[in-house]
Write an enzyme that holds these catalytic residues in place. Structure first.
Site, PDB file in Angstrom:
ATOM      1  N   ASP A  29      15.039 -45.698  34.786  1.00  0.00           N
ATOM      2  CA  ASP A  29      14.564 -46.164  36.089  1.00  0.00           C
ATOM      3  C   ASP A  29      15.699 -46.799  36.885  1.00  0.00           C
ATOM      4  O   ASP A  29      15.785 -46.638  38.107  1.00  0.00           O
ATOM      5  CB  ASP A  29      13.430 -47.187  35.903  1.00  0.00           C
ATOM      6  CG  ASP A  29      12.150 -46.537  35.399  1.00  0.00           C
ATOM      7  OD1 ASP A  29      12.096 -45.286  35.365  1.00  0.00           O
ATOM      8  OD2 ASP A  29      11.211 -47.275  35.050  1.00  0.00           O
ATOM      9  N   SER A  78     -17.274 -23.324  47.312  1.00  0.00           N
ATOM     10  CA  SER A  78     -17.869 -24.156  46.272  1.00  0.00           C
ATOM     11  C   SER A  78     -18.023 -23.304  45.016  1.00  0.00           C
ATOM     12  O   SER A  78     -17.763 -22.102  45.039  1.00  0.00           O
ATOM     13  CB  SER A  78     -19.236 -24.673  46.725  1.00  0.00           C
ATOM     14  OG  SER A  78     -19.124 -25.409  47.919  1.00  0.00           O
ATOM     15  N   GLU A 107     -11.064 -24.227  32.150  1.00  0.00           N
ATOM     16  CA  GLU A 107     -10.183 -25.359  32.442  1.00  0.00           C
ATOM     17  C   GLU A 107     -11.024 -26.566  32.841  1.00  0.00           C
ATOM     18  O   GLU A 107     -12.202 -26.442  33.181  1.00  0.00           O
ATOM     19  CB  GLU A 107      -9.205 -24.995  33.556  1.00  0.00           C
ATOM     20  CG  GLU A 107      -9.888 -24.561  34.845  1.00  0.00           C
ATOM     21  CD  GLU A 107      -8.922 -23.998  35.871  1.00  0.00           C
ATOM     22  OE1 GLU A 107      -7.845 -24.589  36.036  1.00  0.00           O
ATOM     23  OE2 GLU A 107      -9.254 -22.982  36.516  1.00  0.00           O
ATOM     24  N   LYS A 109     -12.651 -29.553  34.935  1.00  0.00           N
ATOM     25  CA  LYS A 109     -13.057 -29.758  36.335  1.00  0.00           C
ATOM     26  C   LYS A 109     -12.750 -31.207  36.707  1.00  0.00           C
ATOM     27  O   LYS A 109     -13.485 -32.121  36.338  1.00  0.00           O
ATOM     28  CB  LYS A 109     -14.540 -29.453  36.518  1.00  0.00           C
ATOM     29  CG  LYS A 109     -14.989 -29.462  37.967  1.00  0.00           C
ATOM     30  CD  LYS A 109     -16.443 -29.020  38.088  1.00  0.00           C
ATOM     31  CE  LYS A 109     -16.846 -28.899  39.543  1.00  0.00           C
ATOM     32  NZ  LYS A 109     -16.779 -30.192  40.259  1.00  0.00           N
ATOM     33  N   ARG A 130     -10.339 -30.175  52.143  1.00  0.00           N
ATOM     34  CA  ARG A 130     -11.242 -29.030  52.081  1.00  0.00           C
ATOM     35  C   ARG A 130     -12.125 -28.958  53.319  1.00  0.00           C
ATOM     36  O   ARG A 130     -12.357 -27.887  53.855  1.00  0.00           O
ATOM     37  CB  ARG A 130     -12.119 -29.130  50.827  1.00  0.00           C
ATOM     38  CG  ARG A 130     -13.106 -27.989  50.691  1.00  0.00           C
ATOM     39  CD  ARG A 130     -14.051 -28.212  49.506  1.00  0.00           C
ATOM     40  NE  ARG A 130     -14.917 -27.078  49.323  1.00  0.00           N
ATOM     41  CZ  ARG A 130     -16.014 -26.842  50.031  1.00  0.00           C
ATOM     42  NH1 ARG A 130     -16.385 -27.694  50.975  1.00  0.00           N
ATOM     43  NH2 ARG A 130     -16.749 -25.772  49.803  1.00  0.00           N
ATOM     44  N   LYS A 278     -13.640 -19.132  34.716  1.00  0.00           N
ATOM     45  CA  LYS A 278     -13.311 -18.090  35.693  1.00  0.00           C
ATOM     46  C   LYS A 278     -12.995 -16.782  34.975  1.00  0.00           C
ATOM     47  O   LYS A 278     -12.390 -16.799  33.894  1.00  0.00           O
ATOM     48  CB  LYS A 278     -12.082 -18.492  36.515  1.00  0.00           C
ATOM     49  CG  LYS A 278     -12.229 -19.795  37.276  1.00  0.00           C
ATOM     50  CD  LYS A 278     -10.910 -20.185  37.933  1.00  0.00           C
ATOM     51  CE  LYS A 278     -11.032 -21.521  38.648  1.00  0.00           C
ATOM     52  NZ  LYS A 278      -9.729 -21.967  39.194  1.00  0.00           N
ATOM     53  N   CYS A 413     -44.408 -39.782  58.628  1.00  0.00           N
ATOM     54  CA  CYS A 413     -44.726 -40.420  59.904  1.00  0.00           C
ATOM     55  C   CYS A 413     -44.599 -39.351  60.981  1.00  0.00           C
ATOM     56  O   CYS A 413     -43.557 -38.693  61.082  1.00  0.00           O
ATOM     57  CB  CYS A 413     -43.756 -41.570  60.185  1.00  0.00           C
ATOM     58  SG  CYS A 413     -43.900 -42.243  61.872  1.00  0.00           S
TER      59      CYS A 413
END
Length: 652
Positions: A29, A78, A107, A109, A130, A278, A413
């Site tokens: 660092d 979506s 994978e 989510k 999005r 997928k 109502c």
């Protein structure tokens, strides 16, 4: 000097990549800080030599006026949800019926916010939210402050990548501890904190909050063959990619993966709410296509909702814009899926009766879809009261008698002058999917209503910037900005207005279908039930609801008032007629287009009467093929379907 500055930028970006993306730093660092301070000094002395990908851009310091709208070239869809093994098996059966040899990639989510990054010649040009999938907000300056997002790629590529922006759990705890010490309200959960941070106007705050990302998609045409190849490429380009994934053709193996992830869920450094499955082959993805909302080649398994016990203390009855009265339970606070929950929906009066829910009961609370807290059932063994839940007979807002129609589960109502309905109607009218009046959210509507500046939607267009200065929290600039947003909404295409009117059964999609057919709201208002019902087979229920609405005198007066204020009542797209060149035709787009964006090509085809779908079948009438068209073109040719090129479309 320029050479040294470039050398420092390249080194520091490489070190940052090693630290944030690869978790394998090669320098201390102290060494990084030394080089960073040298670069800051040189940039201060030579501001004309500051590079676009300099890591100093991440520090913050800009205070933005707001966020511009951004039109996505490729929509963000979506995902279809699944909550059981049976639903996953049904998905697998559907895919394997078309592609018996298909394999899947599963994978995590990530529970965050979707973002889209566009690079031109390898330099980050646009970062966007999005939004509604088609139009988001340009948050470029904010995403530049996220340390694991590369400002410059190693290659001069033109590419758009999609991913999820999230707040690590440790960072969430740090921020909330700090806010508690400062006397500020704590964030409810990491997702809310990430959402609030991405929309911060002060970029310094974004830099301080240490958001992180995982990327999972390359938008548009790609030379990769599989989803897994895409992730490998995205990782090679310097983006963070979640390493926990599998590729398999077996749903049994995917189910085992889901169970293992579920067991580890609480021990991860970030929140997840499921597993995405997928089809791995991109060619198969293209052929499977999309529904209106989601890809046919993917599904998101959502983990079962966490359940907790809480004491039901009291019930509030709230009136919505359609007059439906909804009960909300006030509970003893419980921690649920990372959020403190003290209120939960009871759905409707029939649900209370069916579940025999009473004040004082110990109830099981869960989050429906991991989002909305709801009461699931009563723990009867812990019941201490014998009194049934008191149900109101009068509207809690206006005092009118409530009705419980035989075919409805809710109290209603029916007083059109009910203040709660009017306020909710105003909020709906100004919402994004309706008139999209930026800055006119629920709190502003409440203030306007309380100050008696608005009593109906037409009153919105009689406001000026001076009116807003009467309201708490408004200054000259914010007042002018809201006034400008109201004026801009007058130019909307009329389907936005039609949806904003809040007619029962008329959503955004139906509004567009109606205006494509009738052209103006006036034409629709004067149409008979048969003509309305015939539009895309909408049917009599919707048609009668529309006719009842426009038959009322107050609706006719409202249209005249809106027109007098200059609000557009016409459809700004091309009206579709029965004699349109592609009327009734089903068309599929495939391949890379040279002159038109895919969204532009789709809009043109729809304006010519076509129904644009994502997959080729025997019902397809025409395929428009660009360059590098793949399996869709092959399937069209095998079925003898007519094929046209982009030049044909441009000439129409």
């Amino acid at each position: 000097m320029e050479k040294r500055m470039k050398e420092l930028v390249d080194k520091l970006n490489q070190y940052a990549k090693e630290y944030y993306t690869e978790d394998n730093p090669s320098v201390s660092d102290a060494e990084y800080d030394k080089l960073y301070r040298e670069l800051v000094t040189l940039e201060a002395e030579h501001p004309e030599l500051v590079q676009a990908d300099s890591p100093t851009h991440r520090v913050g310091g800009l205070v933005l006026d707001g966020f511009e709208k951004y039109q996505h070239e490729y929509p963000l869809y979506s995902l279809q949800d699944a909550f059981s093994r049976e639903e996953l098996d049904a998905f697998d059966k559907r895919i394997k019926s078309e592609f018996p040899n298909a394999d899947y990639m599963a994978e995590l989510k990530i529970d965050g916010l979707s973002i889209s990054l566009t690079y031109v010649d390898g330099i980050l040009q646009v970062g966007a939210t999005r939004g509604d999938g088609s139009v988001g907000e340009n948050i470029t300056e904010n995403v530049k402050r996220i340390s694991d997002i590369p400002l410059k790629l190693d290659q001069p590529l033109n590419i758009t990548v999609r991913g999820e922006c999230y707040l690590p759990r440790a960072e969430f705890e740090r921020i909330n501890t700090q806010r508690q010490e400062n006397g500020e309200a704590e964030f409810a959960n990491p997702r809310n904190a990430a959402a609030g941070t991405l929309r911060q106007l002060d970029t310094k705050v974004v830099a301080e909050r240490r958001l992180a990302t995982f990327f999972y998609q390359e938008a548009g045409p790609t030379e990769r063959l599989t989803q897994n190849d895409v992730l490998n490429e995205v990782a090679e380009l310097g983006f963070s990619v979640n390493p926990r994934r599998i590729v398999t053709s077996s749903m049994d193996e995917i189910w085992d993966f889901i169970q293992a992830v579920g067991q580890d869920r609480d021990h991860l450094a970030y929140d997840i709410d499921g597993v995405v499955i997928k089809v791995n082959s991109l060619a198969m993805q293209e052929e499977l296509g999309f529904t209106v909302k989601a890809p046919r080649w993917a599904i998101a398994y959502k983990f079962p909702a966490e359940e907790k016990e809480a004491k039901l203390l009291s019930v509030d009855w709230q009136v919505g814009r359609t007059g439906v009265v909804t009960p909300t339970a006030n509970l003893t606070p419980v921690q649920l899926a990372g959020t403190t929950v003290s209120r939960a929906t009871l759905h409707n009066v029939d649900y209370i009766t069916e579940k025999d829910i009473r004040i004082g009961d110990t109830v099981i609370v869960y989050k429906a879809g991991d989002i909305i807290p709801a009461v699931l059932r009563v723990v009867e063994s812990k019941r201490t009261t014998q009194e049934a839940m008191p149900v109101p007979s009068q509207c809690p807002s206006c005092g009118s008698g409530l009705l419980h129609f035989e075919d409805e589960v809710a109290l209603r109502c029916i007083n059109p002058s009910c203040p709660a309905q009017i306020k909710e109607g105003l909020i709906h009218f100004a919402s994004r999917d309706a008139m999209n009046i930026s800055g006119m959210g629920p709190s502003v509507v409440e203030k306007l209503f309380k100050a008696e500046l608005v009593k109906e939607v037409a009153d919105i267009y009689g406001l000026n910037s001076q009116d807003f200065l009467q309201l708490e929290g408004f200054k000259e600039k914010s007042a002018e900005k809201l006034y400008a947003a109201i004026q801009a909404s007058k130019e909307n295409s009329a389907e936005k207005l039609l949806y904003g009117l809040g007619i029962r059964h008329v959503g955004a999609k139906v509004s567009k279908q109606l205006l494509e057919s009738f052209g103006t709201i006036k034409e629709l208002a004067s149409a008979d039930v048969q003509a309305i019902a015939a539009v895309d087979g909408l049917g009599e229920v919707i048609a009668k609801s529309i006719q009842r609405y426009f038959a009322k005198e107050e609706a006719q007066v409202l249209l005249k008032e809106l027109e007098s204020y200059g609000v557009n009542l016409s459809y700004l797209g091309q009206k579709v007629t029965d004699d349109a060149i592609l009327s009734g035709k089903t068309v599929v787009l495939t391949g890379k287009l040279e002159h038109l964006k895919r969204s532009e090509a789709k809009a043109k085809l729809e304006a010519l009467g076509a129904k644009v779908t994502g997959s080729v079948s025997k019902k397809t009438d025409l395929v428009v093929a660009g360059s590098d068209a793949g399996s869709k073109l092959e399937k069209a040719q095998s079925l003898g379907i007519e094929v046209k090129d982009e030049a044909w479309l441009l000439d129409l």
